[in-house]
Design a protein around this motif. Structure first.
Motif, PDB file in Angstrom:
ATOM      1  N   GLY A 191     -37.653   4.117  10.320  1.00 30.62           N
ATOM      2  CA  GLY A 191     -37.541   5.179  11.304  1.00 30.62           C
ATOM      3  C   GLY A 191     -36.627   6.294  10.833  1.00 30.62           C
ATOM      4  O   GLY A 191     -35.734   6.080  10.012  1.00 30.62           O
ATOM      5  N   ARG A 192     -36.851   7.472  11.363  1.00 22.21           N
ATOM      6  CA  ARG A 192     -35.982   8.613  11.038  1.00 22.21           C
ATOM      7  C   ARG A 192     -34.700   8.531  11.856  1.00 22.21           C
ATOM      8  O   ARG A 192     -34.699   8.026  12.976  1.00 22.21           O
ATOM      9  N   ALA A 193     -33.623   9.027  11.287  1.00 24.97           N
ATOM     10  CA  ALA A 193     -32.336   8.967  11.968  1.00 24.97           C
ATOM     11  C   ALA A 193     -32.348   9.891  13.180  1.00 24.97           C
ATOM     12  O   ALA A 193     -32.746  11.054  13.089  1.00 24.97           O
TER      13      ALA A 193
ATOM     14  N   GLY B 184     -32.712   1.535  16.430  1.00 22.97           N
ATOM     15  CA  GLY B 184     -33.288   0.201  16.416  1.00 22.97           C
ATOM     16  C   GLY B 184     -34.482   0.010  15.509  1.00 22.97           C
ATOM     17  O   GLY B 184     -35.302  -0.890  15.751  1.00 22.97           O
ATOM     18  N   SER B 185     -34.608   0.789  14.443  1.00 26.47           N
ATOM     19  CA  SER B 185     -35.723   0.626  13.512  1.00 26.47           C
ATOM     20  C   SER B 185     -35.441  -0.525  12.542  1.00 26.47           C
ATOM     21  O   SER B 185     -34.559  -0.425  11.684  1.00 26.47           O
ATOM     22  N   MET B 186     -36.198  -1.608  12.660  1.00 27.96           N
ATOM     23  CA  MET B 186     -36.025  -2.728  11.735  1.00 27.96           C
ATOM     24  C   MET B 186     -36.513  -2.358  10.339  1.00 27.96           C
ATOM     25  O   MET B 186     -36.043  -2.903   9.344  1.00 27.96           O
ATOM     26  N   GLY B 187     -37.453  -1.416  10.249  1.00 23.11           N
ATOM     27  CA  GLY B 187     -37.900  -0.940   8.945  1.00 23.11           C
ATOM     28  C   GLY B 187     -36.758  -0.296   8.171  1.00 23.11           C
ATOM     29  O   GLY B 187     -36.639  -0.476   6.952  1.00 23.11           O
ATOM     30  N   ALA B 188     -35.886   0.444   8.886  1.00 26.50           N
ATOM     31  CA  ALA B 188     -34.725   1.057   8.238  1.00 26.50           C
ATOM     32  C   ALA B 188     -33.743  -0.009   7.770  1.00 26.50           C
ATOM     33  O   ALA B 188     -33.163   0.097   6.686  1.00 26.50           O
ATOM     34  N   VAL B 189     -33.558  -1.044   8.578  1.00 26.94           N
ATOM     35  CA  VAL B 189     -32.661  -2.143   8.202  1.00 26.94           C
ATOM     36  C   VAL B 189     -33.171  -2.841   6.945  1.00 26.94           C
ATOM     37  O   VAL B 189     -32.414  -3.089   6.002  1.00 26.94           O
ATOM     38  N   ILE B 190     -34.466  -3.159   6.916  1.00 29.93           N
ATOM     39  CA  ILE B 190     -35.065  -3.836   5.760  1.00 29.93           C
ATOM     40  C   ILE B 190     -34.970  -2.944   4.520  1.00 29.93           C
ATOM     41  O   ILE B 190     -34.664  -3.412   3.415  1.00 29.93           O
TER      42      ILE B 190
ATOM     43  N   PRO C 207     -20.442  -0.296   9.372  1.00 33.32           N
ATOM     44  CA  PRO C 207     -20.884  -1.172   8.274  1.00 33.32           C
ATOM     45  C   PRO C 207     -22.382  -1.066   8.004  1.00 33.32           C
ATOM     46  O   PRO C 207     -23.163  -0.723   8.900  1.00 33.32           O
ATOM     47  N   PRO C 208     -22.801  -1.350   6.744  1.00 28.96           N
ATOM     48  CA  PRO C 208     -24.222  -1.386   6.418  1.00 28.96           C
ATOM     49  C   PRO C 208     -24.978  -2.331   7.337  1.00 28.96           C
ATOM     50  O   PRO C 208     -24.412  -3.254   7.903  1.00 28.96           O
ATOM     51  N   VAL C 209     -26.247  -2.124   7.449  1.00 29.94           N
ATOM     52  CA  VAL C 209     -27.174  -2.825   8.339  1.00 29.94           C
ATOM     53  C   VAL C 209     -26.963  -2.352   9.783  1.00 29.94           C
ATOM     54  O   VAL C 209     -27.911  -1.920  10.433  1.00 29.94           O
ATOM     55  N   ILE C 210     -25.716  -2.393  10.248  1.00 29.45           N
ATOM     56  CA  ILE C 210     -25.457  -1.902  11.607  1.00 29.45           C
ATOM     57  C   ILE C 210     -25.720  -0.396  11.679  1.00 29.45           C
ATOM     58  O   ILE C 210     -26.325   0.090  12.638  1.00 29.45           O
ATOM     59  N   ASN C 211     -25.265   0.351  10.652  1.00 29.26           N
ATOM     60  CA  ASN C 211     -25.487   1.794  10.688  1.00 29.26           C
ATOM     61  C   ASN C 211     -26.967   2.140  10.562  1.00 29.26           C
ATOM     62  O   ASN C 211     -27.445   3.099  11.170  1.00 29.26           O
ATOM     63  N   ALA C 212     -27.717   1.354   9.801  1.00 30.55           N
ATOM     64  CA  ALA C 212     -29.161   1.594   9.688  1.00 30.55           C
ATOM     65  C   ALA C 212     -29.847   1.376  11.031  1.00 30.55           C
ATOM     66  O   ALA C 212     -30.735   2.150  11.434  1.00 30.55           O
ATOM     67  N   TRP C 213     -29.452   0.323  11.736  1.00 25.64           N
ATOM     68  CA  TRP C 213     -30.075  -0.006  13.021  1.00 25.64           C
ATOM     69  C   TRP C 213     -29.700   1.005  14.093  1.00 25.64           C
ATOM     70  O   TRP C 213     -30.564   1.490  14.838  1.00 25.64           O
TER      71      TRP C 213
ATOM     72  N   VAL D 225     -26.990  10.221  23.324  1.00 24.32           N
ATOM     73  CA  VAL D 225     -28.430  10.142  23.045  1.00 24.32           C
ATOM     74  C   VAL D 225     -28.867   8.692  22.918  1.00 24.32           C
ATOM     75  O   VAL D 225     -29.909   8.276  23.455  1.00 24.32           O
ATOM     76  N   LEU D 226     -28.071   7.901  22.200  1.00 20.99           N
ATOM     77  CA  LEU D 226     -28.405   6.492  21.988  1.00 20.99           C
ATOM     78  C   LEU D 226     -28.475   5.727  23.314  1.00 20.99           C
ATOM     79  O   LEU D 226     -29.441   5.019  23.596  1.00 20.99           O
ATOM     80  N   ILE D 227     -27.449   5.898  24.140  1.00 19.87           N
ATOM     81  CA  ILE D 227     -27.406   5.183  25.422  1.00 19.87           C
ATOM     82  C   ILE D 227     -28.515   5.679  26.349  1.00 19.87           C
ATOM     83  O   ILE D 227     -29.165   4.896  27.047  1.00 19.87           O
ATOM     84  N   SER D 228     -28.733   6.990  26.337  1.00 22.50           N
ATOM     85  CA  SER D 228     -29.766   7.570  27.199  1.00 22.50           C
ATOM     86  C   SER D 228     -31.144   6.997  26.900  1.00 22.50           C
ATOM     87  O   SER D 228     -31.911   6.673  27.814  1.00 22.50           O
ATOM     88  N   ASN D 229     -31.455   6.838  25.619  1.00 24.98           N
ATOM     89  CA  ASN D 229     -32.805   6.418  25.239  1.00 24.98           C
ATOM     90  C   ASN D 229     -32.970   4.909  25.086  1.00 24.98           C
ATOM     91  O   ASN D 229     -34.060   4.379  25.319  1.00 24.98           O
ATOM     92  N   MET D 230     -31.927   4.201  24.702  1.00 27.23           N
ATOM     93  CA  MET D 230     -32.063   2.765  24.494  1.00 27.23           C
ATOM     94  C   MET D 230     -31.627   1.937  25.702  1.00 27.23           C
ATOM     95  O   MET D 230     -31.942   0.751  25.778  1.00 27.23           O
ATOM     96  N   VAL D 231     -30.907   2.565  26.631  1.00 25.48           N
ATOM     97  CA  VAL D 231     -30.438   1.835  27.807  1.00 25.48           C
ATOM     98  C   VAL D 231     -31.029   2.391  29.090  1.00 25.48           C
ATOM     99  O   VAL D 231     -31.596   1.659  29.910  1.00 25.48           O
ATOM    100  N   MET D 232     -30.962   3.722  29.269  1.00 26.36           N
ATOM    101  CA  MET D 232     -31.290   4.312  30.562  1.00 26.36           C
ATOM    102  C   MET D 232     -32.698   4.876  30.667  1.00 26.36           C
ATOM    103  O   MET D 232     -33.095   5.315  31.742  1.00 26.36           O
ATOM    104  N   ASP D 233     -33.446   4.880  29.569  1.00 21.52           N
ATOM    105  CA  ASP D 233     -34.794   5.429  29.613  1.00 21.52           C
ATOM    106  C   ASP D 233     -35.744   4.441  30.314  1.00 21.52           C
ATOM    107  O   ASP D 233     -35.831   3.280  29.914  1.00 21.52           O
ATOM    108  N   PRO D 234     -36.482   4.883  31.344  1.00 19.53           N
ATOM    109  CA  PRO D 234     -37.351   3.950  32.078  1.00 19.53           C
ATOM    110  C   PRO D 234     -38.603   3.514  31.323  1.00 19.53           C
ATOM    111  O   PRO D 234     -39.262   2.549  31.726  1.00 19.53           O
TER     112      PRO D 234
END
Length: 453
Positions: free
Chosen positions: A377-379, A399-405, A388-394, A45-54
């Motif tokens: 953002g919602r998971a 890629g929600s920076m609001g979740a990271v913050i 690790p923390p921060v990476i798992n939030a992102w 899902v992650l790769i499909s939407n963050m890499v391959m989605d036009p």
């Protein structure tokens, strides 16, 4: 025995009984095995939407537009993993329960799947060329994904229990000559118990539908699974579950293992729904999911103990506490915190037990409101709990920076909560050390006086 000791003994006894219950053991083992499947589907899902989605992914840029043609690969992986999670769970629960009941083969898992399909509707009304038509001999997605998870668990347990009891009846075994290979003989031996089991379970599903007008799926989902999902999607529900887990940790029992049979089906089901909605471009429905638990309520491990370790490094100079913190900091970055729980210790330590229990409740509340207000953002991706923390939030929120913050804010809050308790614990340790030194001096003086006499 004091009231406190009786309470601890009671909880310990309950934990031992609960963990030794064979259905609980089978469910826990099954979901542990399923975890890699879920994570593979999540990363598709992650790769499909963050890499391959036009539209929203890397393929939006002209030089990477060719990636969009590869998106069906990720979609097929997503379908093969997440859309058949219930089938996998039924198979694995059948195998695990069969092992516990003494079976040496994988047949109980296959039998559980057969019984599950036997009570599942295989006729679907579909819109074809503008008209509703009845399509036979198909399995709708809702019967293979997480919406049927509780029915699948129930049928797997029921079918394997019936089969295991019938298998012990000697008169139902077909005995083959000794010249027949053992695996062939075992297959014939299981034949009659298997036939009876499938007939009984299928008949049960048929009679239930005729009497109530509902399929077993509708009854289990509406009466059991949906209410439990509603409870877990509420802030009080998830906080209560976390409180119970933390309480068991404090008395030396692995809290996450205690709540796993309740937590995993519901929170993993919630993230599956989110991933499917995200993949299809629909609104993501659930706030509370398995990644939500990891990102906001278990930062650095149970009790958000990364806050404790940082508070120790800030607030005290006691050598033993700082050494434990240094040794525990590395594992804590991967959310492994047994070293600090048993080394500080937190277990049976009333001073550190208080922030250990309340910190994840507070950080979870912060994460809930930050998400519900739209800041975080919602998971939509299931990431490994050791991320690790921060990476798992992102990653989990695509890629929600609001979740990271928000997660960084939760870490700071955890440090602030632990700080005063760390100071009190250090002060009490200093006082105990001083009293021990004074006692030692008194004993030495007394021994010197006796020597003079």
């Amino acid at each position: 025995m004091s009231l406190k000791d009786r309470f601890i003994d009671s909880l310990g006894g309950f934990a031992n009984t609960f963990n030794s219950f064979r259905y609980i053991m089978a469910i826990k083992a099954s979901f542990i095995t399923l975890m890699p499947v879920i994570i593979v589907g999540a990363f598709s899902v992650l790769i499909s939407n963050m890499v391959m989605d036009p539209k929203n992914g890397l393929a939006h840029f002209e030089m990477f537009s060719w990636l969009a043609t590869l998106k069906p690969i990720m979609s097929s992986i997503n379908y093969a993993t997440l859309s058949f999670l219930t089938i996998g769970a039924v198979f694995l629960i059948g195998i695990e329960l069969g092992k516990i009941n003494g079976s040496r083969s994988l047949f109980p898992g296959l039998l559980a799947v057969i019984c599950f399909i036997a009570v599942t509707p295989t006729t679907v009304d579909m819109m074809v060329n503008g008209q509703m038509q009845e399509v036979k001999d198909v399995l709708a997605k809702q019967f293979s994904d997480t919406k049927s998870l509780f029915l699948g668990m129930f049928i797997a347990i029921l079918s394997v229990e019936i089969y295991s009891r019938l298998e012990r009846v000697n008169s139902l075994r077909i005995k083959m000559p000794e010249s027949v290979p053992p695996n062939v003989s075992a297959s014939f031996s299981a034949l009659i118990p298997a036939i009876i089991t499938v007939v009984l379970v299928a008949t049960f599903g048929f009679v239930f539908h005729r009497v109530t007008g509902m399929y077993l799926y509708d009854a289990v989902y509406q009466v059991i699974q949906r209410p439990l999902e509603s409870v877990m999607q509420s802030l009080p529900g998830i906080l209560l579950l976390m409180f119970v887990a933390q309480l068991f940790w404090v008395i030396g029992i692995h809290g996450n293992q205690m709540i796993k049979p309740i937590r995993e089906p519901l929170l993993l089901g919630a993230i599956m729904v989110n991933m499917t909605a995200f993949e299809q471009g629909h609104e993501v429905p659930n706030i509370i999911t398995m990644p939500f638990w990891d990102v906001y309520m278990s930062i650095g491990g149970s009790g958000c103990t990364i806050g404790l370790l940082l508070a120790v490094m800030i607030a005290t100079r006691r050598k033993e506490m700082r050494e434990i913190a240094k040794l525990s900091l590395g594992p804590s970055f991967f959310n492994i915190n047994e070293p600090v729980i048993f080394g500080m210790p937190i277990m049976l330590n009333p001073i550190l037990a208080i922030p250990f229990i309340i910190t994840p409740l507070i950080t979870g509340t912060i994460g809930y409101f930050a998400t519900s207000l739209g800041f975080a953002g919602r998971a939509v991706v299931m990431v490994p709990w050791t991320t690790p923390p921060v990476i798992n939030a992102w990653l989990s929120t695509a890629g929600s920076m609001g979740a990271v913050i928000t997660q960084i804010g939760c870490i700071l809050v955890a440090v602030l909560i632990y700080l005063p308790f760390v100071k009190v614990a250090a002060r009490r340790a200093d006082q105990a050390q001083l009293e021990a030194a004074q006692q030692s001096q008194k004993q030495a003086a007394t021994a010197g006086q006796r020597g003079t006499l």
